[in-house]
Enzyme design. Structure first.
Site, short mmCIF file in Angstrom:
data_model
loop_
_atom_site.label_atom_id
_atom_site.label_comp_id
_atom_site.label_asym_id
_atom_site.label_seq_id
_atom_site.Cartn_x
_atom_site.Cartn_y
_atom_site.Cartn_z
N ARG A 51 -17.84 -11.99 15.51
CA ARG A 51 -17.85 -11.53 14.19
C ARG A 51 -18.10 -9.92 14.01
O ARG A 51 -17.66 -9.06 13.08
CB ARG A 51 -18.43 -12.46 13.18
CG ARG A 51 -18.45 -12.16 11.66
CD ARG A 51 -18.84 -13.13 10.69
NE ARG A 51 -19.95 -13.97 11.06
CZ ARG A 51 -21.11 -13.81 11.35
NH1 ARG A 51 -21.65 -12.46 10.98
NH2 ARG A 51 -22.03 -14.77 11.70
N TYR A 103 0.60 -3.87 -5.82
CA TYR A 103 0.84 -5.42 -5.12
C TYR A 103 0.48 -6.67 -5.97
O TYR A 103 -0.59 -6.51 -6.32
CB TYR A 103 0.38 -5.18 -3.98
CG TYR A 103 0.41 -6.35 -3.07
CD1 TYR A 103 1.72 -6.68 -2.32
CD2 TYR A 103 -0.60 -7.01 -2.70
CE1 TYR A 103 1.86 -7.65 -1.74
CE2 TYR A 103 -0.36 -8.23 -1.72
CZ TYR A 103 0.89 -8.32 -1.19
OH TYR A 103 1.26 -9.56 -0.49
N ASP A 175 -4.31 2.50 -1.35
CA ASP A 175 -3.59 1.67 -0.50
C ASP A 175 -2.21 2.28 0.39
O ASP A 175 -1.22 2.44 -0.41
CB ASP A 175 -3.05 0.25 -1.27
CG ASP A 175 -2.49 -0.73 -0.42
OD1 ASP A 175 -1.70 -0.65 0.65
OD2 ASP A 175 -2.49 -2.08 -0.77
N LYS A 200 2.30 -5.16 7.94
CA LYS A 200 3.60 -4.61 7.73
C LYS A 200 3.97 -3.33 8.80
O LYS A 200 3.91 -3.90 9.64
CB LYS A 200 3.45 -3.62 6.12
CG LYS A 200 2.60 -4.80 5.12
CD LYS A 200 3.63 -6.08 4.66
CE LYS A 200 2.72 -7.29 3.92
NZ LYS A 200 2.08 -6.62 2.84
#
Ligand SMILES: *Cc1c(COP(=O)(O)O)cnc(C)c1O
Length: 387
Positions: A51, A103, A175, A200
């Site tokens: 992690r 978004y 972004d 994306k």
């Protein structure tokens, strides 16, 4: 390998990824391990628990940082997890200014998750700098923008907004999912943090979900890594491997996405049943000049308004044979969607229309197929819908 003098395509392939020291493997291995042996208690070899850090993920983080022109990259289990981590930097009572055309998931995490922790959000048209300036308060800590925006592909002046944020002692986060670092590098224009949905264009093959943040500020980088480890929304080594593989072909894919989108918008622009085309590459687009300045290409996202009802437009979107009817974007295959009934269906109709998201609006994620086939597909779908 880390050398900013090398070109972007060379760095997309080589930055952050040296052949494996132990075996000589040219490709970064998938380090499927949760823990790491320590030589003596507390003495590890750079990794102690996956992690906190994993070698496959580290290579991805280094590559992304290099491509965005920052020194500190952190990767996440999704684009939303990366956005969540930026919000982790804030405290109750802080205020955030953001765009009206952000978004949908960003709008949702702002208003439905973080407002309950007493963060406040103001949504303004961020292309209007006097409105942005007026929205600042003493407790404003963050200006959050996208460019191009979704789905109307408005262009925000990143350098101008970075200056406004700086003057007001706030951070600017961008972004950069729609543009990718190949077309636009916000840190070079003064932004403090860049956020990505790796799902994306960076991944590029619609086969993995992930996110990332990059900053060039050491203190910010450390704080982001602290929240990355504390919250734990990290990508596994298998996803990290897929993103590393995808990023290597980003430049050639983006060139083709841009070329295909250009061909399609030129064709749509002439179509008698198309009322309006939204694409920053068109000279008629209000952000065209700015986009030419701050981007190296206009991207693969295209929106247009069909001169048709909600139902006829829905029929058009269901009639394509190559364009797949689906949400998401940025993959090699072309996708089509109707914002009014899909990605933006949760917005009340009046509010949606006021924002310019009309019933006839169609959004395309233009893939890298042959553009002649894509145009023919749209042509037959439009004809089928208006028969
Ligand atoms: C998809 C997307 C996100 C969210 O990313 P996920 O990987 O789906 O969590 C954030 N911003 C933009 C612009 C996006 O397109």
């Amino acid at each position: 390998m880390k050398n900013n003098k090398l070109g972007f395509s060379t760095r997309a392939i080589h930055a952050g990824t040296n052949p494996d020291k132990e075996t000589g493997a040219v490709i970064t291995p998938i380090y499927a391990t949760s823990t790491y042996i320590q030589d003596t208690p507390g003495q590890h070899r750079g990794y102690e628990y996956s992690r906190t850090g994993n070698p496959t993920r580290s290579r991805l983080e280094d590559k992304l940082a290099d491509l965005e022109g920052g020194r500190f990259g952190t990767a996440y289990a999704s684009g939303m997890a990366s956005i969540n981590t930026i919000l982790n930097l804030l405290s109750a009572g802080d205020h955030v200014i953001t765009g009206t055309d952000v978004y949908g998931g960003t709008h949702r995490i702002f208003t439905q998750v973080f407002e309950q922790y007493n963060l406040e959000f103001t949504f303004v048209d961020t292309t209007d700098h006097s409105r942005v300036n007026k929205s600042f308060r003493p407790e404003t800590k963050l200006l959050w923008i996208e460019s191009p925006t979704n789905p109307l592909l408005q262009i925000n002046d990143i350098a101008g907004l970075a200056e406004i944020a700086y003057e007001n002692d706030a951070l600017l986060a961008v972004d950069n999912t729609f543009a990718t670092p190949y077309l636009q590098r916000p840190l070079e224009m003064g932004a403090d943090i860049v956020s990505h949905s790796l799902t994306k264009y960076l991944g590029g093959h619609s086969d993995a979900v992930g996110g990332a943040l990059v900053t060039d500020d050491e203190e910010l980088g450390e704080r982001l890594a602290f929240y990355q480890n504390s919250v734990g929304a990290t990508p596994g080594p298998h996803e990290s491997f897929l993103f590393l593989r995808g990023i290597k072909t980003l430049p050639v894919r983006m060139d083709k996405h841009c070329r295909n989108a250009g061909e399609i918008t030129d064709w749509l622009d002439e179509h008698p049943l198309v009322k309006r085309v939204y694409y920053p590459g068109l000279k008629s687009h209000p952000g065209h000049e700015l986009a030419s300045k701050q981007m190296a290409g206009f991207g693969g996202m295209v929106s247009f308004e069909l001169d048709a009802s909600l139902e006829a437009t829905a029929k058009m979107c269901s009639s394509t044979r190559i364009f797949l009817l689906a949400e998401s974007l940025g993959g090699i295959e072309s996708l089509i969607e109707q914002p009014a009934t899909m990605t933006h269906a949760s917005i009340p109709r009046e509010e949606r229309l006021a924002a310019g998201l009309n019933d006839g609006l169609v959004r395309l994620s233009v893939g890298i197929e042959d553009h002649e086939d894509l145009i023919q597909d749209l042509d037959q779908a439009i004809s089928a819908a208006v028969e």
